[in-house]
Motif scaffolding. Sequence first.
Motif, short mmCIF file in Angstrom:
data_model
loop_
_atom_site.label_atom_id
_atom_site.label_comp_id
_atom_site.label_asym_id
_atom_site.label_seq_id
_atom_site.Cartn_x
_atom_site.Cartn_y
_atom_site.Cartn_z
N TYR A 16 9.62 10.86 23.59
CA TYR A 16 10.67 10.67 22.60
C TYR A 16 11.92 11.50 22.89
O TYR A 16 13.01 11.17 22.44
N ASN A 17 11.78 12.60 23.65
CA ASN A 17 12.98 13.39 23.98
C ASN A 17 13.83 12.70 25.04
O ASN A 17 15.03 12.98 25.15
N THR A 19 14.15 9.21 25.26
CA THR A 19 14.81 8.20 24.44
C THR A 19 13.83 7.75 23.38
O THR A 19 12.60 7.85 23.56
N THR A 20 14.36 7.27 22.27
CA THR A 20 13.51 6.80 21.19
C THR A 20 13.54 5.27 21.12
O THR A 20 14.56 4.66 21.44
N ASN A 160 16.22 20.18 25.68
CA ASN A 160 15.57 18.87 25.81
C ASN A 160 14.21 18.96 26.50
O ASN A 160 13.37 18.07 26.32
N ALA A 187 22.04 16.99 20.46
CA ALA A 187 21.42 15.67 20.67
C ALA A 187 19.93 15.69 20.35
O ALA A 187 19.41 14.75 19.75
N GLN A 188 19.24 16.75 20.75
CA GLN A 188 17.80 16.81 20.54
C GLN A 188 17.43 17.29 19.14
O GLN A 188 16.33 16.99 18.66
N HIS A 210 20.58 7.40 20.81
CA HIS A 210 19.29 7.00 21.36
C HIS A 210 18.26 8.12 21.33
O HIS A 210 17.11 7.91 21.73
N LYS A 211 18.64 9.29 20.81
CA LYS A 211 17.66 10.35 20.56
C LYS A 211 17.15 10.29 19.12
O LYS A 211 16.27 11.07 18.75
N LYS A 216 21.02 2.96 22.90
CA LYS A 216 21.83 3.71 23.85
C LYS A 216 23.27 3.19 23.76
O LYS A 216 23.51 2.07 23.35
N SER A 362 6.51 14.74 24.26
CA SER A 362 7.35 14.76 23.06
C SER A 362 6.97 13.60 22.14
O SER A 362 6.87 12.45 22.56
#
Length: 384
Positions: A16-17, A19-20, A160, A187-188, A210-211, A216, A362
């Motif tokens: 997940y770190n 991209t989600t 991250n 971002a994280q 996208h985090k 994205k 993650s």
Amino acid sequence: MTVPSGLAEGPIYLDYNATTPIDPTVTEAMQPYLSTAFGNPSSDHHYGHGPRAALDQARAQVATLIGASGGRIVFTGSGSETDNLAIRGTVLGAGRERPHVITQRTEHPAVLQVCTALQRWHGAEVTYLPVDGSGLVDPAALAAAITARTVLVSIMAANNETGALQPIADLARITHERGALFHSDAAQMVGKLPFDVTTADVDLLTVVGHKMYAPKGIAALYVRSGVPLEPVVYGGGQEHGLRAGTENVALAVALGTAAELASDDLAVGNQHRVQKLRDHLHDRLATGLPDRVLLNGPMAARLPNTLNLSILHATGHQLLAALPGIAASTGSACHSGTHEPSPVLTAMGLDTDRGLSALRLSLGRWSTTDDIDRAADQIITAAR
């Protein structure tokens, strides 16, 4: 909560770190702006009114998530672009000869590379602060590094790779006492833990779609009122004159919706559920692989979803290659077939073997106890 179709049949997702998955609610919210609500938000007629109102709402949703009662929310195309606008925009906007910028060695490449470019093209001086064995910056080191020429300090809120949480409020206070501006790439962190720009006293904050379950290609920069910035993209004056180009309303709506969902998640304490799953995974691995599992990063001051572990006597990339049922990341980078330890772990003082043994696991919104137990079983079996 509806599970994204992309997760239904694939491996257990523990990245997940990186991209989600896009939340189905976010996808649904975007749809009108990809079809019927197609107008240019700058158009002063019927077709522009709806998109313009949607942009305003999305800004308000992002502002609410980060506690921004004033200032500006500027939509951009990525976290990297946002960091460039914050750092390059501040340095050029200051108009000083030989400006000084301070960052840290474990920053994201988007920050490190723009600092390098400022050195190369604008004669800037850059100080790269060291981190300790947990990946944290010492506020005293920042205080000692600031000079009369310092215009900006940029320190990420959460790493991250390790999830290490920097003491942002303390660092921002020290920065302001010496008359410089403070930027944080969050971002994280944003969406995973509560964050308030007023309490933290940051001047600029990077938020990335996208985090946090948006697509994205969309991000935002919070800019405190009165902070002078030079645009990175010049043109028609959109986004408060800081990022020209007709706005992508669908993606802005996606980020705004994702921000509202994140606010709801934090309000009910979903971060605590994820942290319990993360700690359960750590316990399972440590029990199943006695004396072989080492945590990289701080035990307490880290993101609730992030587990960076070195499993001794196994390299991360070989271990993941033996685990097709799990999607995760290693702590190394591959260059021309040769694996090298992560620069983040190296800066923390970890030796090569430990760095090459690292895995980043993650978790996120759709992680379940069943996922964690199955992942633990597979990792333990492969590592043995």
